[in-house]
Write an enzyme that holds these catalytic residues in place. Structure first.
Site, short mmCIF file in Angstrom:
data_model
loop_
_atom_site.label_atom_id
_atom_site.label_comp_id
_atom_site.label_asym_id
_atom_site.label_seq_id
_atom_site.Cartn_x
_atom_site.Cartn_y
_atom_site.Cartn_z
N ARG A 104 -6.50 -5.90 1.75
CA ARG A 104 -5.16 -5.77 2.35
C ARG A 104 -5.18 -4.54 3.22
NH1 ARG A 104 0.65 -6.34 -0.48
NH2 ARG A 104 0.07 -8.47 0.00
N HIS A 131 -0.73 -13.27 7.09
CA HIS A 131 -0.79 -13.28 5.61
C HIS A 131 -1.16 -14.70 5.19
CE1 HIS A 131 -0.27 -12.05 1.61
NE2 HIS A 131 1.01 -11.77 1.56
N CYS A 266 8.62 -14.53 0.56
CA CYS A 266 7.31 -14.14 0.04
C CYS A 266 7.41 -13.06 -1.03
CB CYS A 266 6.41 -13.66 1.19
SG CYS A 266 7.16 -12.31 2.12
N1 CP Z 1 4.03 -11.55 -1.19
C1 CP Z 1 3.12 -10.58 -1.41
O1 CP Z 1 2.06 -10.52 -0.80
O2 CP Z 1 3.48 -9.68 -2.38
P1 CP Z 1 2.75 -8.30 -2.71
O3 CP Z 1 2.95 -7.41 -1.51
O4 CP Z 1 3.42 -7.78 -3.94
O5 CP Z 1 1.29 -8.58 -2.92
N1 NVA Z 2 6.01 -8.59 5.93
C1 NVA Z 2 5.80 -7.94 4.64
C2 NVA Z 2 5.18 -8.89 3.69
C3 NVA Z 2 4.95 -8.37 2.30
C4 NVA Z 2 4.26 -9.35 1.41
C5 NVA Z 2 4.95 -6.70 4.84
O1 NVA Z 2 3.99 -6.76 5.62
O2 NVA Z 2 5.24 -5.67 4.23
#
Ligand code: CP
Ligand code: NVA
Length: 307
Positions: A104, A131, A266
């Site tokens: 990530r 994502h 999400c």
């Molecule tokens: N939706 C999602 O990716 O959640 P987290 O940021 O908690 O991993």
């Molecule tokens: N758009 C959000 C998604 C989190 C899962 C972010 O990037 O923080």
């Protein structure tokens, strides 16, 4: 041949994604009826996080354990991807220890660079651009609820961000009509729309972009939203809160969608901002089955890449 990494849904074919969804359905059923076979026994997934996480971290870690393998969490304080050490070096060192890497990151190029240098599969666990794990899991949730994907309409309300981008690609590849309403200045990138256009044409779906949320949700089967301020944009929170005011998924907006419409997010949710409690906790909410499905869909991804 299937790709070695999972960086962007569009690196895969629609058929590959459908096969992964079938496998996810199978693995979910297998898990619920006593447990998964240890098909990833002896394998370890290294998880590099430059940002916080609940779902991504826990679903990958627990998913690996259910499949007989293990996972290693590396927090934002460790590794120093591209800072303490070059990404190319991190990729080659990690590949000597683990059989798969989940990362990530902030800049999308960083996960692309990891994949370029890694001899083991690299999975994109969210970047500033997209994502894909989220969208894959969301397609599983939509399929389970409606019994089909083709011909449904997904309306995204809010920021044309990473989640909106992957949902557009998933919709264009798997045959869902897609509409989005965003405030001026926060729309999906033109290049993103251009990338989706040939996929949308091949699936014969429509892609609509709106400023008005009510126009976007007309006849929608799924209303989807995400935070107004993504990780890394915290300094813009006050401005965004003001600009996104009209883009709240509440009972009034939900009443303008198709009959039987469901609501997805999400997560993490900022209740009272992009979504109200009454919608998030209401009868049309799929928020929690959706979060659970991150694990089931990613198990299919892990088996596809690592078994
Ligand atoms: N939706 C999602 O990716 O959640 P987290 O940021 O908690 O991993
Ligand atoms: N758009 C959000 C998604 C989190 C899962 C972010 O990037 O923080």
């Amino acid at each position: 041949m299937k790709p070695n990494h999972f960086i962007d849904l569009t690196d895969w074919s629609p058929q590959d994604l459908l096969e992964m969804l079938d496998l996810a359905v199978f693995l979910k059923k297998e898990w619920k009826s006593g447990g998964n076979r240890p098909v990833l026994k002896g394998k370890v997934l290294g998880m590099i996080f430059q940002k916080p996480s609940l779902r991504t971290r826990v679903s990958f870690e627990v998913g690996m354990k259910h499949l007989g393998g293990d996972a290693l969490y590396l927090s934002p304080a460790e590794i120093g991807l591209g800072q303490r050490e070059s990404i190319a070096d991190v990729a080659r060192v990690m590949a000597g220890y683990v059989q798969g890497i989940m990362a990530r990151v902030f800049a999308h190029e960083h996960v692309v660079e990891l994949a370029r240098w890694s001899s083991v599969p690299v999975i994109n666990g969210l970047s500033d651009y997209n994502h894909p794990c989220q969208a894959l899991a969301d397609m599983l949730t939509i399929y389970e609820h409606f019994g089909r994907l083709k011909g449904l309409k997904l309306a995204f309300i809010g920021d044309g961000n990473n989640v909106a981008t992957s949902l557009l690609m998933a919709s264009a590849m798997l045959g869902l009509n897609y509409s989005i309403a965003s405030p001026p200045g926060y729309e999906l990138a033109q290049e993103t729309l251009a990338k989706a256009a040939p996929l949308a044409k091949a699936s014969q779906i429509t892609v609509e972009t709106h400023e008005d949320p009510v126009a976007a949700v007309a006849d929608a089967d799924i209303i989807y939203t995400d935070t107004w301020t993504s990780m890394g944009q915290e300094a813009e929170a006050a401005v965004r809160r003001q600009k996104f005011q009209r883009y709240q998924v509440n009972d009034e907006l939900l009443s303008r969608a198709g009959r039987g419409a469901v609501v997805m997010h999400c997560l993490p949710a900022h209740r009272g901002e992009e979504i109200t409690d009454s919608v998030a906790d209401g009868p049309q909410s799929l928020l929690f089955p959706q979060a659970e499905n991150r694990m089931h869909a990613q198990k299919a991804l892990l088996v596809t890449l690592m078994a």
